[in-house]
Scaffold this motif. Structure first.
Motif, PDB file in Angstrom:
ATOM      1  N   MET A 110     -14.118  27.287 -11.931  1.00 13.33           N
ATOM      2  CA  MET A 110     -14.947  28.272 -11.217  1.00 13.33           C
ATOM      3  C   MET A 110     -16.401  28.156 -11.708  1.00 13.33           C
ATOM      4  SD  MET A 110     -14.448  32.429 -11.124  1.00 13.33           S
ATOM      5  CE  MET A 110     -14.042  32.510 -12.858  1.00 13.33           C
ATOM      6  N   ASP A 111     -17.323  27.922 -10.769  1.00 12.69           N
ATOM      7  CA  ASP A 111     -18.742  27.814 -11.138  1.00 12.69           C
ATOM      8  C   ASP A 111     -19.290  29.173 -11.537  1.00 12.69           C
ATOM      9  OD1 ASP A 111     -18.788  25.231 -10.507  1.00 12.69           O
ATOM     10  OD2 ASP A 111     -19.857  25.447  -8.590  1.00 12.69           O
ATOM     11  N   GLY A 112     -20.145  29.170 -12.574  1.00 11.31           N
ATOM     12  CA  GLY A 112     -20.828  30.420 -12.910  1.00 11.31           C
ATOM     13  C   GLY A 112     -21.882  30.734 -11.857  1.00 11.31           C
ATOM     14  N   LEU A 113     -22.387  31.944 -11.860  1.00 10.87           N
ATOM     15  CA  LEU A 113     -23.432  32.316 -10.895  1.00 10.87           C
ATOM     16  C   LEU A 113     -24.743  31.652 -11.296  1.00 10.87           C
ATOM     17  CD1 LEU A 113     -22.927  36.167 -10.324  1.00 10.87           C
ATOM     18  CD2 LEU A 113     -21.981  34.280  -9.026  1.00 10.87           C
ATOM     19  N   SER A 114     -25.496  31.189 -10.297  1.00 13.55           N
ATOM     20  CA  SER A 114     -26.814  30.618 -10.577  1.00 13.55           C
ATOM     21  C   SER A 114     -27.790  31.763 -10.895  1.00 13.55           C
ATOM     22  CB  SER A 114     -27.312  29.852  -9.354  1.00 13.55           C
ATOM     23  OG  SER A 114     -27.545  30.770  -8.301  1.00 13.55           O
ATOM     24  N   LEU A 115     -28.979  31.393 -11.385  1.00 15.52           N
ATOM     25  CA  LEU A 115     -29.977  32.431 -11.686  1.00 15.52           C
ATOM     26  C   LEU A 115     -30.323  33.237 -10.439  1.00 15.52           C
ATOM     27  CD1 LEU A 115     -32.651  30.864 -14.046  1.00 15.52           C
ATOM     28  CD2 LEU A 115     -30.788  32.388 -14.623  1.00 15.52           C
ATOM     29  N   ASP A 116     -30.454  32.539  -9.312  1.00 14.50           N
ATOM     30  CA  ASP A 116     -30.775  33.241  -8.056  1.00 14.50           C
ATOM     31  C   ASP A 116     -29.688  34.251  -7.709  1.00 14.50           C
ATOM     32  OD1 ASP A 116     -33.079  31.959  -7.676  1.00 14.50           O
ATOM     33  OD2 ASP A 116     -32.386  30.638  -6.055  1.00 14.50           O
ATOM     34  N   GLU A 117     -28.436  33.812  -7.885  1.00 11.86           N
ATOM     35  CA  GLU A 117     -27.328  34.707  -7.543  1.00 11.86           C
ATOM     36  C   GLU A 117     -27.286  35.907  -8.497  1.00 11.86           C
ATOM     37  OE1 GLU A 117     -24.035  31.728  -5.547  1.00 11.86           O
ATOM     38  OE2 GLU A 117     -24.303  31.626  -7.719  1.00 11.86           O
ATOM     39  N   ILE A 118     -27.566  35.644  -9.768  1.00 12.86           N
ATOM     40  CA  ILE A 118     -27.572  36.754 -10.737  1.00 12.86           C
ATOM     41  C   ILE A 118     -28.682  37.741 -10.373  1.00 12.86           C
ATOM     42  CG2 ILE A 118     -27.986  37.378 -13.159  1.00 12.86           C
ATOM     43  CD1 ILE A 118     -26.673  34.724 -13.957  1.00 12.86           C
ATOM     44  N   GLU A 119     -29.839  37.208  -9.999  1.00 15.53           N
ATOM     45  CA  GLU A 119     -30.942  38.105  -9.616  1.00 15.53           C
ATOM     46  C   GLU A 119     -30.576  38.925  -8.375  1.00 15.53           C
ATOM     47  OE1 GLU A 119     -34.435  35.546  -9.379  1.00 15.53           O
ATOM     48  OE2 GLU A 119     -35.208  36.574 -11.140  1.00 15.53           O
ATOM     49  N   ARG A 120     -29.842  38.279  -7.451  1.00  9.80           N
ATOM     50  CA  ARG A 120     -29.433  39.002  -6.242  1.00  9.80           C
ATOM     51  C   ARG A 120     -28.496  40.156  -6.608  1.00  9.80           C
ATOM     52  NH1 ARG A 120     -26.373  35.416  -2.383  1.00  9.80           N
ATOM     53  NH2 ARG A 120     -27.695  33.821  -3.281  1.00  9.80           N
ATOM     54  N   LEU A 121     -27.569  39.875  -7.528  1.00 11.82           N
ATOM     55  CA  LEU A 121     -26.620  40.915  -7.944  1.00 11.82           C
ATOM     56  C   LEU A 121     -27.354  42.059  -8.663  1.00 11.82           C
ATOM     57  CD1 LEU A 121     -23.526  41.530  -8.105  1.00 11.82           C
ATOM     58  CD2 LEU A 121     -23.577  40.544 -10.413  1.00 11.82           C
TER      59      LEU A 121
ATOM     60  N   GLY B 138     -19.886  38.364  -1.153  1.00 10.60           N
ATOM     61  CA  GLY B 138     -20.558  37.101  -0.841  1.00 10.60           C
ATOM     62  C   GLY B 138     -20.560  36.162  -2.042  1.00 10.60           C
ATOM     63  N   LEU B 139     -20.753  36.714  -3.221  1.00  9.14           N
ATOM     64  CA  LEU B 139     -20.804  35.878  -4.429  1.00  9.14           C
ATOM     65  C   LEU B 139     -19.401  35.524  -4.913  1.00  9.14           C
ATOM     66  CD1 LEU B 139     -23.602  37.828  -6.383  1.00  9.14           C
ATOM     67  CD2 LEU B 139     -23.847  35.650  -5.171  1.00  9.14           C
ATOM     68  N   GLY B 140     -18.432  36.354  -4.550  1.00  5.66           N
ATOM     69  CA  GLY B 140     -17.043  36.140  -4.989  1.00  5.66           C
ATOM     70  C   GLY B 140     -16.719  37.079  -6.148  1.00  5.66           C
ATOM     71  N   VAL B 141     -15.693  37.907  -5.935  1.00  4.89           N
ATOM     72  CA  VAL B 141     -15.334  38.907  -6.955  1.00  4.89           C
ATOM     73  C   VAL B 141     -15.031  38.230  -8.295  1.00  4.89           C
ATOM     74  CG1 VAL B 141     -13.613  40.646  -7.593  1.00  4.89           C
ATOM     75  CG2 VAL B 141     -14.457  40.555  -5.255  1.00  4.89           C
ATOM     76  N   ALA B 142     -14.307  37.106  -8.247  1.00  8.08           N
ATOM     77  CA  ALA B 142     -13.892  36.461  -9.500  1.00  8.08           C
ATOM     78  C   ALA B 142     -15.122  35.987 -10.295  1.00  8.08           C
ATOM     79  CB  ALA B 142     -12.980  35.278  -9.200  1.00  8.08           C
ATOM     80  N   ARG B 143     -16.126  35.438  -9.594  1.00 10.01           N
ATOM     81  CA  ARG B 143     -17.325  34.940 -10.296  1.00 10.01           C
ATOM     82  C   ARG B 143     -18.146  36.116 -10.852  1.00 10.01           C
ATOM     83  NH1 ARG B 143     -20.740  32.177  -6.516  1.00 10.01           N
ATOM     84  NH2 ARG B 143     -21.603  30.786  -8.099  1.00 10.01           N
ATOM     85  N   VAL B 144     -18.197  37.201 -10.066  1.00 13.21           N
ATOM     86  CA  VAL B 144     -18.940  38.379 -10.538  1.00 13.21           C
ATOM     87  C   VAL B 144     -18.239  38.965 -11.767  1.00 13.21           C
ATOM     88  CG1 VAL B 144     -19.592  40.755  -9.944  1.00 13.21           C
ATOM     89  CG2 VAL B 144     -19.972  38.903  -8.292  1.00 13.21           C
ATOM     90  N   ALA B 145     -16.897  39.030 -11.694  1.00 12.69           N
ATOM     91  CA  ALA B 145     -16.139  39.601 -12.818  1.00 12.69           C
ATOM     92  C   ALA B 145     -16.404  38.793 -14.087  1.00 12.69           C
ATOM     93  CB  ALA B 145     -14.648  39.601 -12.489  1.00 12.69           C
ATOM     94  N   ARG B 146     -16.417  37.486 -13.945  1.00 14.36           N
ATOM     95  CA  ARG B 146     -16.631  36.642 -15.131  1.00 14.36           C
ATOM     96  C   ARG B 146     -18.033  36.867 -15.722  1.00 14.36           C
ATOM     97  NH1 ARG B 146     -14.416  32.086 -17.826  1.00 14.36           N
ATOM     98  NH2 ARG B 146     -16.110  31.299 -19.103  1.00 14.36           N
ATOM     99  N   LEU B 147     -19.023  36.956 -14.841  1.00 15.24           N
ATOM    100  CA  LEU B 147     -20.382  37.206 -15.330  1.00 15.24           C
ATOM    101  C   LEU B 147     -20.437  38.534 -16.091  1.00 15.24           C
ATOM    102  CD1 LEU B 147     -23.497  36.456 -15.244  1.00 15.24           C
ATOM    103  CD2 LEU B 147     -23.620  38.135 -13.392  1.00 15.24           C
ATOM    104  N   LEU B 148     -19.787  39.562 -15.533  1.00 16.41           N
ATOM    105  CA  LEU B 148     -19.822  40.883 -16.178  1.00 16.41           C
ATOM    106  C   LEU B 148     -19.184  40.814 -17.563  1.00 16.41           C
ATOM    107  CD1 LEU B 148     -18.828  43.045 -13.083  1.00 16.41           C
ATOM    108  CD2 LEU B 148     -21.060  43.028 -14.211  1.00 16.41           C
ATOM    109  N   VAL B 149     -18.057  40.102 -17.649  1.00 24.85           N
ATOM    110  CA  VAL B 149     -17.359  40.007 -18.934  1.00 24.85           C
ATOM    111  C   VAL B 149     -18.220  39.245 -19.948  1.00 24.85           C
ATOM    112  CG1 VAL B 149     -15.343  38.987 -20.055  1.00 24.85           C
ATOM    113  CG2 VAL B 149     -15.063  40.270 -17.938  1.00 24.85           C
ATOM    114  N   GLU B 150     -18.835  38.144 -19.513  1.00 26.24           N
ATOM    115  CA  GLU B 150     -19.703  37.384 -20.427  1.00 26.24           C
ATOM    116  C   GLU B 150     -20.864  38.245 -20.915  1.00 26.24           C
ATOM    117  OE1 GLU B 150     -21.053  33.909 -18.332  1.00 26.24           O
ATOM    118  OE2 GLU B 150     -19.275  32.770 -18.853  1.00 26.24           O
TER     119      GLU B 150
END
Ligand SMILES: C[S@@+](CC[C@H](N)C(=O)[O-])C[C@H]1O[C@@H](n2cnc3c(N)ncnc32)[C@H](O)[C@@H]1O
Length: 388
Positions: free
Chosen positions: A1-12, A29-41
């Motif tokens: 699973m790819d991490g979110l790019s900087l642009d995507e993180i800024e969008r969130l 749009g970003l994908g719940v699984a990718r968002v969840a991983r970013l939040l946990v990190e």
């Protein structure tokens, strides 16, 4: 699973302050699984070290719109204080923290406001025993387990420590020993803590190592929970890339390269020059990058002592000349007053004067505020000589 790019993180981060339906659209749009991983990190990055005598698991369960099965993560809190994480569940989790995913995005990346009622459920999982001889052990275990859960929750709730502490924690040299800069940074940037920012720092530290240094990048990431931080260095530092931190390799004395990265990643809200400290480089970087600073932003120059040091292209004299960083700041004092000259001063011709809105100079450190510095100046009818 790819991490979110900087642009995507800024969008969130941008969506975290918006309406529920817009936030959910962004998460889907970003994908719940990718968002969840970013939040946990992010939670693990921010969490205070835990003080526990054995390993404890703490669960996280995310639910919400369009999430058929709750997304589960486990925080494994180690006696050494660090927290690891993995996706899934743990039968031995001492607490399960339950969140609507959008609410967790708001708690991690939203603009801090007055405290609100809790948006999460916290379910303890006590071990049951019918053996009274174990009661004391179980009670002690519950108390220690609270420490583990509190450490995880600190990654969501705790305000960032002050910059002096963060500088020390991450081994930046901005506080202690060499420099005492952080109280000045705190004074100028404390009010921006919860803003959405783009920060660029020249100079990452750690010499040639791909993954060494980066103390100040980590400090800014922790201090500004909604910022993205760009670090540039003459060496490859890509081993330090992580959510909200991107490293760029190049020479701060190369105008074309600076312009390229500024066009790609700017404009910036804060630019800090903590690079080579060679006077020619400092002036050159400023002449290119000030243009790529947002109006209302601040340009910082560190280590101005090199103005007095010939080894860095400075002057071996008590009065620093125009080709030094102190010389630049002195020139900017005139630029600040460009409308009082009634003729275009040298600096005005470079277009910087009308955009320098404030200067704050400390020993070895200057903050240059960018703004609109045009208000007509003192009118002509005010006498141009003393009245008495
Ligand atoms: C003082 S260290 C930065 C420390 C870091 N900002 C901190 O506070 O933790 C200076 C860095 O500037 C880098 N540097 C030196 N010359 C440079 C150049 N011409 N362009 C970009 N970076 C340069 C060095 O490699 C070094 O990593």
């Amino acid at each position: 699973m790819d991490g979110l790019s900087l642009d995507e993180i800024e969008r969130l981060i941008g969506a975290a302050d918006g309406r529920d339906d817009d936030l959910w659209k962004t998460i889907s749009g970003l994908g719940v699984a990718r968002v969840a991983r970013l939040l946990v990190e992010e939670i693990v990055f921010r969490a205070d070290p835990a003080n526990v005598h054995r390993t404890f698991d703490v669960g996280l369960e995310l639910t919400g719109e369009g999430i058929a099965e709750p997304v589960g993560y486990v925080f494994r809190v180690r006696p050494e204080g660090q927290i690891e994480f993995f996706e899934g569940t743990s039968a031995t989790a001492v607490h399960v923290i339950s969140y609507d995913c959008a609410d967790l995005v708001r708690d991690v990346f939203g603009h801090a406001r007055t405290p609100r009622p809790s948006r999460r459920a916290l379910r303890p999982r006590f071990e049951e025993s019918h053996d009274p001889s174990r009661d004391r052990d179980l009670l002690e275990s519950v108390l220690y387990s609270q420490r583990a859960t509190t450490a995880v929750l600190s990654g969501i709730d705790a305000a960032p420590p002050d910059l002096g502490e963060l500088s020390t924690r991450y081994l930046s040299d901005k506080w202690g020993g060499l420099h005492w800069f952080t109280p000045h940074y705190e004074r100028h940037f404390g009010g921006l803590r919860h803003e959405r920012l783009r920060i660029l720092e020249i100079g990452i530290g750690g010499f040639e190592g791909r993954s060494t240094g980066g103390g100040s990048l980590l400090m800014w990431r922790r201090y500004f929970p909604r910022a993205v931080v760009f670090g540039m260095d003459i060496f490859d530092k890509s081993g330090l890339d992580q959510p909200r931190i991107k490293t760029l390799r190049g020479d701060q004395n190369n105008a074309d390269w600076l312009t390229g990265i500024a066009r790609e990643y700017g404009p910036f809200d804060i630019i800090i020059d903590d690079g080579s400290h060679i006077n020619e480089h400092v002036l050159h970087s400023f002449s290119v990058l000030f243009e790529h600073l947002r109006t209302g932003g601040t340009y910082v120059i560190e280590d101005m002592w090199t103005s007095y040091c010939p080894g860095y292209g400075g002057d071996d004299a008590a009065v620093a000349g125009p080709s030094t960083s102190v010389g630049l700041v002195k020139k900017l004092v005139d630029a600040l007053h460009h409308e009082e000259h009634h003729v275009a001063a040298g600096v005005a011709a470079e277009g910087v004067a009308s955009k320098v809105a404030g200067l704050h100079v400390y020993r070895n450190l200057a903050f240059i505020d960018k703004g609109i510095n045009i208000d007509g100046g003192i009118p002509r009818f005010i006498p141009r000589r003393g009245l008495v």
